[in-house]
Design a protein around this motif. Structure first.
Motif, mmCIF file in Angstrom:
data_model
loop_
_atom_site.group_PDB
_atom_site.id
_atom_site.type_symbol
_atom_site.label_atom_id
_atom_site.label_comp_id
_atom_site.label_asym_id
_atom_site.label_seq_id
_atom_site.Cartn_x
_atom_site.Cartn_y
_atom_site.Cartn_z
ATOM 1 N N SER A 8 66.014 43.162 89.455
ATOM 2 C CA SER A 8 65.485 43.576 90.760
ATOM 3 C C SER A 8 66.009 44.951 91.166
ATOM 4 C CB SER A 8 65.845 42.534 91.827
ATOM 5 O OG SER A 8 67.248 42.313 91.869
ATOM 6 N N GLY A 9 66.387 45.757 90.174
ATOM 7 C CA GLY A 9 66.810 47.122 90.443
ATOM 8 C C GLY A 9 68.266 47.266 90.822
ATOM 9 N N GLY A 10 69.081 46.269 90.487
ATOM 10 C CA GLY A 10 70.479 46.290 90.906
ATOM 11 C C GLY A 10 71.276 47.439 90.324
ATOM 12 N N ILE A 11 70.998 47.809 89.074
ATOM 13 C CA ILE A 11 71.786 48.871 88.437
ATOM 14 C C ILE A 11 71.528 50.207 89.124
ATOM 15 C CG2 ILE A 11 72.121 50.160 86.298
ATOM 16 C CD1 ILE A 11 71.621 47.612 84.765
ATOM 17 N N GLY A 12 70.268 50.498 89.428
ATOM 18 C CA GLY A 12 69.962 51.760 90.084
ATOM 19 C C GLY A 12 70.435 51.824 91.519
ATOM 20 N N GLN A 13 70.357 50.717 92.237
ATOM 21 C CA GLN A 13 70.724 50.700 93.647
ATOM 22 C C GLN A 13 72.210 50.483 93.878
ATOM 23 O OE1 GLN A 13 68.288 47.654 95.384
ATOM 24 N NE2 GLN A 13 66.362 48.625 94.787
ATOM 25 N N VAL B 283 65.781 39.162 74.003
ATOM 26 C CA VAL B 283 64.762 40.102 73.532
ATOM 27 C C VAL B 283 63.842 39.430 72.510
ATOM 28 C CG1 VAL B 283 64.403 42.218 72.208
ATOM 29 C CG2 VAL B 283 66.131 42.156 74.015
ATOM 30 N N PHE B 284 64.414 38.674 71.579
ATOM 31 C CA PHE B 284 63.587 37.952 70.613
ATOM 32 C C PHE B 284 62.659 36.963 71.323
ATOM 33 C CE2 PHE B 284 66.652 38.907 67.015
ATOM 34 C CZ PHE B 284 65.714 39.593 66.256
ATOM 35 N N ALA B 285 63.192 36.253 72.336
ATOM 36 C CA ALA B 285 62.361 35.292 73.071
ATOM 37 C C ALA B 285 61.193 35.993 73.761
ATOM 38 C CB ALA B 285 63.212 34.534 74.089
ATOM 39 N N ALA C 6 70.949 44.959 79.954
ATOM 40 C CA ALA C 6 70.476 46.241 79.437
ATOM 41 C C ALA C 6 69.365 46.083 78.404
ATOM 42 C CB ALA C 6 71.640 47.018 78.834
ATOM 43 N N LEU C 7 69.508 45.127 77.481
ATOM 44 C CA LEU C 7 68.533 45.047 76.392
ATOM 45 C C LEU C 7 67.150 44.593 76.860
ATOM 46 C CD1 LEU C 7 70.703 43.719 73.425
ATOM 47 C CD2 LEU C 7 70.286 46.056 74.198
ATOM 48 N N PRO C 8 67.030 43.508 77.652
ATOM 49 C CA PRO C 8 65.688 43.205 78.182
ATOM 50 C C PRO C 8 65.148 44.311 79.091
ATOM 51 C CG PRO C 8 67.115 41.285 78.362
ATOM 52 C CD PRO C 8 67.986 42.443 77.985
ATOM 53 N N GLY C 9 66.052 44.978 79.838
ATOM 54 C CA GLY C 9 65.608 46.089 80.674
ATOM 55 C C GLY C 9 65.003 47.204 79.844
#
Length: 510
Positions: free
Chosen positions: A247-252, A314-316, A442-445
């Motif tokens: 939900s944008g937590g890293i950027g905010q 990511v595989f899923a 990070a990887l799914p993002g």
């Protein structure tokens, strides 16, 4: 050097030396059965980190939840799990590991049932937060009980089984969730992902009461409350933006990373001050400076889990959304990795005394080759035949993975004295949970970022796996450096802890 010799040399091994030898050890005839109980409980708690991922779409539809709400079913568990680890380990060292383990396991069973019965997403998330907290209190007691129950070569084999539990539980989560969803038909089938813990957990509690040894109080019952608060706040600042990544937590909330680093720096300074005063800290900093292999092992584990944990999500995403696989078929596609890891993890526990850090180096090289080859094949190979040609490469990666987790845990904790085993195990797993949080955010993002720009699932998978490999390459570089330094200092064969009185400090004095 013996304990008496060390004491004669003017040291108080029980009070100040983290590398002090263990005294009064007598093998417990029930130790292997007790280990089985703790491994079953540990497997459940770690499996719950990944098993729920395949059920999230079903949970979201059934409970009419938003994407942000349902993400907390996974990330909330990981958050409270990580917050509890070091404090729980210290409490186990100071009080009674058996009591804390059984209480935490009982709570885990209760909150698993609450998760399964949750009528709405709010109560489900609340139950998952409590379940993660119980798992965090239980996890460090596993490694501490191994330190207490085993010595010498037996300890290596026991840690081999523990390491295989850590590695396999993460790898088989997707397929286990897929199998449960396939067997439990209907919209409510996802509830059995939580209910399955109840009968297994009850049996483990009953067996644990009979088999686990009482440790009693260590005589150092003081708990560093300011340290607990500082460490908890620091870990929370680092993890909260990650669990809010979707939900944008890293950027905010990027500023929380800086705050977390600052708080942890204050925590480290406070721990050093307590040691200087002769007071027992929450996490003794001498673990990282005088206990051979602990700092490097913690770093290797954290970097490895950055790539290892995020790969399965990511595989899923690739198999279920990109290729239209069912959850069960998606889980089966990555089973070769779990099989390879299961085979080598137990073997690695028997080889670690002979080969030491070299096992980790070779294992990391195998993981990099296996996952790197899989990434290339799924990116550039025939799309209609995926993922079956990738099975041998995933198996190679799993074989390598079995030589990473198990030996690294053994070498990281082998020289830690029993009185500090809980806190040391908690700190090690905290690093792994932080690494896993970074990877799963990070990887799914990155996968979604590339997919949104190119609408190419194969390209998105390739980019995400490439990022995972960067963490593993960094882990390999650290492990290789430590292996080369170890060869220069000790020669090709490293002595086991019993041969050096379980103490690198004592070895230098001798």
């Amino acid at each position: 050097m013996t304990a008496s010799a060390s004491a004669a040399g003017g040291r108080d091994p029980g009070a100040q030396d983290p590398g002090a030898p263990d005294a009064g050890y007598e093998p417990d005839p029930r130790r292997w059965r007790a280990l089985c109980v703790t491994l079953v409980a540990g497997f459940m708690s770690l499996l719950d980190v990944t098993i729920v991922a395949v059920a999230l779409p079903t949970i979201q539809r059934d409970l009419h939840a938003s994407a942000a709400q349902v993400q907390w079913v996974v990330s909330g568990y990981a958050l409270t799990f990580a917050l509890a680890l070091v404090t729980a380990g210290r409490l186990g060292d100071a009080l009674d590991r058996r009591r804390i383990f059984l209480l935490a396991l009982s709570a885990f069973v209760v909150f698993s049932a609450a998760c399964g019965a949750a009528p709405d997403i709010t109560l489900l998330v609340a139950a998952r937060l409590a379940q993660g907290l119980a798992a965090g209190f239980m996890a460090p007691q596993n490694s501490a009980l191994i330190q207490q129950l085993f010595r010498g070569a037996e300890r290596g084999r026991a840690f081999g089984l523990f390491g295989s539990t850590v590695g396999i539980s993460s790898a088989v989560g997707p397929i286990t969730g897929g199998v449960i969803l396939a067997l439990a038909s209907g919209a409510q089938g996802w509830r059995w992902i939580f209910y399955v813990n109840v009968p297994i957990g009850i049996l483990a509690v009953l067996l644990g009461r009979r088999l686990l040894p009482r440790t009693g109080r260590s005589g150092r019952g003081h708990v560093d409350v300011p340290g607990v608060l500082l460490l908890g706040l620091g870990v929370l600042c680092l993890m909260y933006p990650l669990v809010q990544a979707d939900s944008g937590g890293i950027g905010q909330l990027w500023w929380l990373f800086l705050a977390g680093v600052a708080v942890l720096a204050v925590f480290a300074r406070w721990q050093r001050r307590l040691v200087a005063r002769g007071t027992q800290p929450l996490l003794d900093p001498r673990l990282f400076t005088t206990v051979r292999g602990y700092a490097v092992g913690a770093g290797v584990g954290t970097l490895y889990f950055i790539g290892f944990s995020g790969v399965w999500l990511v595989f899923a995403l690739f198999y279920q959304h990109g290729l239209g696989f069912s959850p069960l078929r998606s889980g089966l596609a990555v089973t070769p990795f779990a099989v390879g890891s299961a085979i080598t993890s137990v073997v690695a526990g028997r080889l670690v005394e002979r080969f030491g850090r070299l096992l980790t180096v070779c294992g990391l090289a195998g993981v990099i080759l296996g996952l790197g080859g899989t990434a290339l094949l799924l990116r550039y190979g025939p799309s209609g035949s995926a993922p079956w040609p990738a099975a041998p490469l995933l198996f190679l990666g799993g074989v390598g993975g079995g030589f990473v987790v198990s030996p690294n845990i053994t070498m990281t904790l082998r020289d830690v004295p029993v009185r500090m085993a809980g806190a040391a195990g908690g700190a090690l797993q905290t690093g792994q949970r932080l690494g896993a949080a970074v990877g799963t955010a990070a990887l799914p993002g990155l996968f979604y970022l590339v997919l949104g720009r190119s609408h190419d699932y194969r390209g998105a998978l390739f980019a995400a796996l490439g990022a995972a490999l960067l963490g593993m390459v960094a882990s390999l570089a650290l492990a290789t450096s430590d292996w080369r330094r170890d060869r220069r200092i000790r020669g090709p064969r490293r002595q086991c802890p019993d041969e050096v009185a379980n103490s690198p400090v004592n070895a230098r004095q001798t």
